[in-house]
Scaffold this motif. Structure first.
Motif, PDB file in Angstrom:
ATOM      1  N   ILE A 297       0.796  -1.249  -0.005  1.00  0.00           N
ATOM      2  CA  ILE A 297       0.060  -0.045  -0.014  1.00  0.00           C
ATOM      3  C   ILE A 297       0.772   1.418   0.101  1.00  0.00           C
ATOM      4  O   ILE A 297       0.376   2.224  -0.681  1.00  0.00           O
ATOM      5  N   LEU A 298       1.859   1.411   0.714  1.00  0.00           N
ATOM      6  CA  LEU A 298       2.759   2.480   0.687  1.00  0.00           C
ATOM      7  C   LEU A 298       3.551   2.606  -0.468  1.00  0.00           C
ATOM      8  O   LEU A 298       3.517   3.810  -0.868  1.00  0.00           O
ATOM      9  N   ILE A 299       3.896   1.599  -1.280  1.00  0.00           N
ATOM     10  CA  ILE A 299       4.619   1.749  -2.484  1.00  0.00           C
ATOM     11  C   ILE A 299       3.391   2.308  -3.517  1.00  0.00           C
ATOM     12  O   ILE A 299       3.482   3.152  -4.338  1.00  0.00           O
ATOM     13  N   GLY A 300       2.084   1.723  -3.362  1.00  0.00           N
ATOM     14  CA  GLY A 300       0.691   2.154  -4.080  1.00  0.00           C
ATOM     15  C   GLY A 300       0.755   3.603  -3.958  1.00  0.00           C
ATOM     16  O   GLY A 300       0.153   4.470  -4.865  1.00  0.00           O
ATOM     17  N   TYR A 301       0.882   4.176  -2.717  1.00  0.00           N
ATOM     18  CA  TYR A 301       0.628   5.465  -2.551  1.00  0.00           C
ATOM     19  C   TYR A 301       1.509   6.479  -3.548  1.00  0.00           C
ATOM     20  O   TYR A 301       1.265   7.305  -4.040  1.00  0.00           O
ATOM     21  N   VAL A 302       2.801   6.039  -3.603  1.00  0.00           N
ATOM     22  CA  VAL A 302       3.614   6.716  -4.472  1.00  0.00           C
ATOM     23  C   VAL A 302       3.347   6.556  -5.724  1.00  0.00           C
ATOM     24  O   VAL A 302       3.151   7.553  -6.652  1.00  0.00           O
ATOM     25  N   PHE A 303       2.623   5.416  -6.309  1.00  0.00           N
ATOM     26  CA  PHE A 303       2.315   5.196  -7.642  1.00  0.00           C
ATOM     27  C   PHE A 303       0.992   6.242  -7.920  1.00  0.00           C
ATOM     28  O   PHE A 303       0.844   6.791  -9.125  1.00  0.00           O
ATOM     29  N   VAL A 304       0.048   6.109  -6.779  1.00  0.00           N
ATOM     30  CA  VAL A 304      -1.247   6.969  -6.997  1.00  0.00           C
ATOM     31  C   VAL A 304      -0.569   8.407  -7.166  1.00  0.00           C
ATOM     32  O   VAL A 304      -1.230   9.106  -8.052  1.00  0.00           O
ATOM     33  N   LEU A 305       0.446   8.880  -6.319  1.00  0.00           N
ATOM     34  CA  LEU A 305       0.715  10.347  -6.497  1.00  0.00           C
ATOM     35  C   LEU A 305       1.175  10.584  -7.966  1.00  0.00           C
ATOM     36  O   LEU A 305       0.969  11.546  -8.567  1.00  0.00           O
ATOM     37  N   ASN A 306       2.161   9.602  -8.553  1.00  0.00           N
ATOM     38  CA  ASN A 306       2.761   9.715  -9.835  1.00  0.00           C
ATOM     39  C   ASN A 306       1.598   9.756 -10.816  1.00  0.00           C
ATOM     40  O   ASN A 306       1.664  10.756 -11.754  1.00  0.00           O
ATOM     41  N   LEU A 307       0.625   8.882 -10.700  1.00  0.00           N
ATOM     42  CA  LEU A 307      -0.458   8.893 -11.485  1.00  0.00           C
ATOM     43  C   LEU A 307      -1.212  10.025 -11.762  1.00  0.00           C
ATOM     44  O   LEU A 307      -1.526  10.598 -12.647  1.00  0.00           O
ATOM     45  N   ALA A 308      -1.326  10.587 -10.380  1.00  0.00           N
ATOM     46  CA  ALA A 308      -2.552  12.002 -10.188  1.00  0.00           C
ATOM     47  C   ALA A 308      -1.514  13.152 -10.728  1.00  0.00           C
ATOM     48  O   ALA A 308      -2.041  13.869 -11.749  1.00  0.00           O
ATOM     49  N   ILE A 309      -0.181  13.332 -10.855  1.00  0.00           N
ATOM     50  CA  ILE A 309       0.568  14.137 -11.053  1.00  0.00           C
ATOM     51  C   ILE A 309       0.496  14.070 -12.781  1.00  0.00           C
ATOM     52  O   ILE A 309       0.236  14.976 -13.466  1.00  0.00           O
ATOM     53  N   ARG A 310       0.761  13.031 -13.247  1.00  0.00           N
ATOM     54  CA  ARG A 310       0.492  12.839 -14.843  1.00  0.00           C
ATOM     55  C   ARG A 310      -0.779  12.947 -15.421  1.00  0.00           C
ATOM     56  O   ARG A 310      -0.653  13.788 -16.428  1.00  0.00           O
ATOM     57  N   LEU A 311      -1.725  12.969 -14.397  1.00  0.00           N
ATOM     58  CA  LEU A 311      -2.930  13.088 -15.282  1.00  0.00           C
ATOM     59  C   LEU A 311      -3.130  14.624 -15.233  1.00  0.00           C
ATOM     60  O   LEU A 311      -3.633  15.104 -16.113  1.00  0.00           O
ATOM     61  N   PHE A 312      -2.705  15.280 -14.102  1.00  0.00           N
ATOM     62  CA  PHE A 312      -3.030  16.300 -13.782  1.00  0.00           C
ATOM     63  C   PHE A 312      -2.035  17.274 -14.762  1.00  0.00           C
ATOM     64  O   PHE A 312      -2.580  18.221 -15.638  1.00  0.00           O
TER      65      PHE A 312
END
Ligand code: HEM
Length: 213
Positions: free
Chosen positions: A23-38
């Motif tokens: 999950i902690l690695i997942g958070y990094v992934f979600v943040l990365n995805l959110a930045i890319r989408l933004f």
């Protein structure tokens, strides 16, 4: 969680620990995805998403495949039409993985962003929601846990099969890039490192070109 038996970790602490790490690695992934989408949708000057969605991609696949058979295959500064399809599918899948993963992070070990709401839902009357613990029925309303179980299981299946499809798509995408490099556009892969693309002829996707805004 996969490979539990193979790793020989059956205890509850190990089970929760593995989930925490994922999950902690997942958070990094979600943040990365959110930045890319933004960045893709919002930031001025970043035209990747417009290039992906507004160029009538489906109509370009036929001519692209036709062109690949010719002596002078079409050259691309950005992705070719099939590559664009792969990118759209990959991003959609990543969004599904992020959503389902965050949901299971909430249901399984009450981690943010949904954990607190799930604890509030599951806690029996007169029990402080934050006092209920993962994999422990103490203080949990059994009817509500029963209602949540099938939803949790279905979302888990989406997450698991989503991961398989993701790996398959990634393999196809990488194979496609290698094929393009070998057959029609040498330098496709080195451009990922150098930022410079070698093109045998002017690119068909002029949208990317600096001279045509
Ligand atoms: C592309 C990104 C991801 C991939 C490839 C991935 C892959 C996987 C896989 C293969 C499993 C095992 C599923 C099973 O055995 O049923 C799993 C479980 C899990 N993942 Fe992810 N995951 C991703 C992102 C995330 C994110 C962003 C979160 C949350 C922050 C997350 C949270 C979880 C949780 C809580 C489980 C346990 C569910 C269960 O036990 O069935 N995952 N993940």
């Amino acid at each position: 969680m996969m490979f539990k038996a193979e790793l020989g970790i059956e205890g509850l602490a190990a089970k929760v620990g593995l989930k925490q790490i994922h999950i902690l690695i997942g958070y990094v992934f979600v943040l990365n995805l959110a930045i890319r989408l933004f960045a893709g949708f919002m930031l001025p000057g970043k035209n990747h998403w417009r290039a992906l969605f507004k160029r009538n991609n489906a109509n370009q696949i036929g001519p692209y495949l036709q062109g690949m058979k010719s002596e002078t295959p079409p050259q691309y500064l950005g992705h070719n039409p099939l590559g664009r399809l792969a990118i759209i599918a990959l991003y959609l899948l990543l969004i599904v993985m992020a959503g389902s993963g965050l949901f299971r992070a909430g249901t399984d070990i009450y981690y943010p962003p949904f954990g607190a709401a799930i604890q509030t839902y599951l806690a029996a009357d007169d029990v402080a929601p934050s006092s209920i613990k993962p994999y422990d029925k103490t203080g949990v309303n059994p009817q509500k846990a029963e209602l949540l179980a099938p939803i949790k299981s279905s979302i888990g299946k989406v997450h698991l099969y989503g991961a398989y499809i993701l790996w398959l798509l990634l393999a196809l995408h990488i194979a496609g890039a290698i094929r393009q490099d070998v057959t029609s556009q040498p330098g496709t892969i080195s451009a990922m490192f150098s930022g410079k693309k070698y093109l045998a002829s002017p690119p068909v996707d002029k949208y990317y070109s600096r001279s045509t805004p």
